[in-house]
Enzyme design. Structure first.
Site, PDB file in Angstrom:
ATOM      1  N   HIS A  60    -113.299 -12.720  -1.026  1.00  0.00           N
ATOM      2  CA  HIS A  60    -114.032 -13.770  -0.313  1.00  0.00           C
ATOM      3  C   HIS A  60    -115.459 -13.280  -0.129  1.00  0.00           C
ATOM      4  O   HIS A  60    -115.783 -12.147  -0.484  1.00  0.00           O
ATOM      5  CB  HIS A  60    -113.368 -14.107   1.034  1.00  0.00           C
ATOM      6  CG  HIS A  60    -113.379 -12.998   2.053  1.00  0.00           C
ATOM      7  ND1 HIS A  60    -112.834 -11.755   1.829  1.00  0.00           N
ATOM      8  CD2 HIS A  60    -113.879 -12.955   3.321  1.00  0.00           C
ATOM      9  CE1 HIS A  60    -112.982 -11.005   2.904  1.00  0.00           C
ATOM     10  NE2 HIS A  60    -113.614 -11.693   3.824  1.00  0.00           N
ATOM     11  N   ASP A  64    -119.495  -8.169   4.241  1.00  0.00           N
ATOM     12  CA  ASP A  64    -118.968  -6.803   4.127  1.00  0.00           C
ATOM     13  C   ASP A  64    -118.113  -6.598   2.872  1.00  0.00           C
ATOM     14  O   ASP A  64    -117.666  -5.487   2.598  1.00  0.00           O
ATOM     15  CB  ASP A  64    -118.176  -6.401   5.395  1.00  0.00           C
ATOM     16  CG  ASP A  64    -117.011  -7.319   5.715  1.00  0.00           C
ATOM     17  OD1 ASP A  64    -117.145  -8.549   5.553  1.00  0.00           O
ATOM     18  OD2 ASP A  64    -115.961  -6.810   6.132  1.00  0.00           O
ATOM     19  N   ASP A 208    -109.149  -9.834   3.496  1.00  0.00           N
ATOM     20  CA  ASP A 208    -109.006 -10.203   4.903  1.00  0.00           C
ATOM     21  C   ASP A 208    -108.057 -11.386   5.045  1.00  0.00           C
ATOM     22  O   ASP A 208    -108.252 -12.415   4.408  1.00  0.00           O
ATOM     23  CB  ASP A 208    -110.368 -10.598   5.483  1.00  0.00           C
ATOM     24  CG  ASP A 208    -111.354  -9.438   5.483  1.00  0.00           C
ATOM     25  OD1 ASP A 208    -110.988  -8.344   5.013  1.00  0.00           O
ATOM     26  OD2 ASP A 208    -112.491  -9.639   5.956  1.00  0.00           O
ATOM     27  N   HIS A 266    -109.140  -1.803   6.142  1.00  0.00           N
ATOM     28  CA  HIS A 266    -110.035  -2.708   6.863  1.00  0.00           C
ATOM     29  C   HIS A 266    -109.858  -2.504   8.374  1.00  0.00           C
ATOM     30  O   HIS A 266    -109.600  -3.425   9.135  1.00  0.00           O
ATOM     31  CB  HIS A 266    -109.735  -4.167   6.453  1.00  0.00           C
ATOM     32  CG  HIS A 266    -110.860  -5.131   6.753  1.00  0.00           C
ATOM     33  ND1 HIS A 266    -110.947  -5.800   7.944  1.00  0.00           N
ATOM     34  CD2 HIS A 266    -111.929  -5.533   6.018  1.00  0.00           C
ATOM     35  CE1 HIS A 266    -112.014  -6.599   7.913  1.00  0.00           C
ATOM     36  NE2 HIS A 266    -112.632  -6.439   6.761  1.00  0.00           N
TER      37      HIS A 266
HETATM   38 ZN    ZN Z   1    -113.950  -7.988   6.030  1.00  0.00          ZN
HETATM   39 ZN    ZN Z   2    -113.728 -11.551   6.058  1.00  0.00          ZN
END
Ligand code: ZN
Ligand code: ZN
Length: 304
Positions: A60, A64, A208, A266
């Site tokens: 995505h 980051d 994520d 993460h």
């Molecule tokens: Zn992230």
């Molecule tokens: Zn994200």
């Protein structure tokens, strides 16, 4: 060879010990990146992954996870790369990556082919598929499953010889799974002399996400699942609000999918130095869990 190197394991902000998200996946001769957060190219040098990246797969477009590609592509251009680079990601891949390609004044010396795809789309590479699956995050997002092609079953020359097949072209045909007809008119089927096909390996990286059914389906029977594990139990409401997973939730996904191994990544900066709580909470649900760290290398052996 199927080798995963963690280039960054921190959520949202880098720390001294953890860079932003990036994964280097080397499969035989091809090197892929899955996400490319700021600082990824320096991590690649530090951990010796090589720069011969054939394709980048984005989960995505939160900053980051992709800003590192801007500098990385420029370095490749300065190094004189001429081979085209394939870049895959969900919406708005084209809009964002187009901007990225024209950041700075000099043109890249090689072609970047941007492929914007929908979750569920597959990309066939040499000997494996990269399958995208819908994940559940604040913006359009997908995870990536690397699924190797089946390997042909083992060929038994002694069985072929016993059936009267002479070594030579007929051996090759049988090894490729094709029946052959002998001079005396007898037909020998491949499965008489070749074992059943062996499954390839499966490596799944979620990016994520909240825990979700699509990840369970994509990770079914995987050799390794790499899952968002931003928070611990104490921040469970925060995980819902920011659409990330807790370590425990990631472990439940791993258990449901029946994966061989789970790696948590993460991590929120509060777990930067001490990830013991996350590990403990995850292992209460799924034993074969570890917490990833920058530079961790995981080799996936071929299944029998
Ligand atoms: Zn992230
Ligand atoms: Zn994200």
């Amino acid at each position: 060879m199927l080798r995963l190197t963690f280039l960054g394991t921190s959520a949202a902000q880098p720390t001294i010990g953890r860079n932003l998200t990036g994964h280097a996946v080397r499969r035989e001769r091809e090197l892929f990146l899955v996400d490319c957060g700021e600082g990824t190219q320096r991590q690649m040098i530090r951990y010796g992954t090589g720069f011969d990246v054939a394709a980048i797969f984005f989960t995505h477009f939160h900053a980051d996870h992709y800003l590192g590609a801007i500098g990385f592509l420029r370095t490749l251009s300065m190094q004189g790369r001429v081979e085209p680079m394939d870049v895959y990601g969900p919406k708005p891949a084209r809009k964002l990556l187009d901007v990225m390609l024209f950041t700075g004044t000099e043109k890249l010396a090689f072609e970047v082919r941007i492929h914007e795809l929908a979750p569920g789309d597959e990309v066939q590479r040499d000997g494996c598929r990269m399958v995208s699956f819908a994940t559940d995050h604040k913006i359009t997002s997908c995870g990536w499953a690397l699924v190797e092609d089946d390997r042909p079953g083992r060929f038994h020359p002694e069985k072929a010889t016993a059936l009267g097949v002479a070594p030579g072209p007929h051996f090759g045909e049988l090894q490729r799974g094709r029946a052959v007809t002998l001079a005396d008119g007898r037909r020998i089927e491949a499965d008489q002399v070749v074992d059943r096909a062996r499954r390839g390996r499966k490596l799944v990286i979620t990016g994520d996400t909240r825990p979700c059914a699509a990840t369970v389906a994509a990770a079914r029977g995987a050799d390794l699942l790499v899952h968002d594990s931003t928070f611990g139990d104490a921040e469970a409401p925060r995980a819902v609000e920011t659409m990330h997973a807790t370590a425990r939730e990631a472990a439940r996904v791993a258990r449901e999918a029946g994966v061989a191994k789970l790696l948590l990544t993460h991590l929120s900066t509060r777990y930067d130095r001490d990830s013991g709580t996350l590990l403990e909470q995850a292992r209460a649900e799924f034993g074969a869990t570890e917490v990833a760290h920058d530079g961790l290398v995981v080799e996936l052996p071929l299944p029998e």
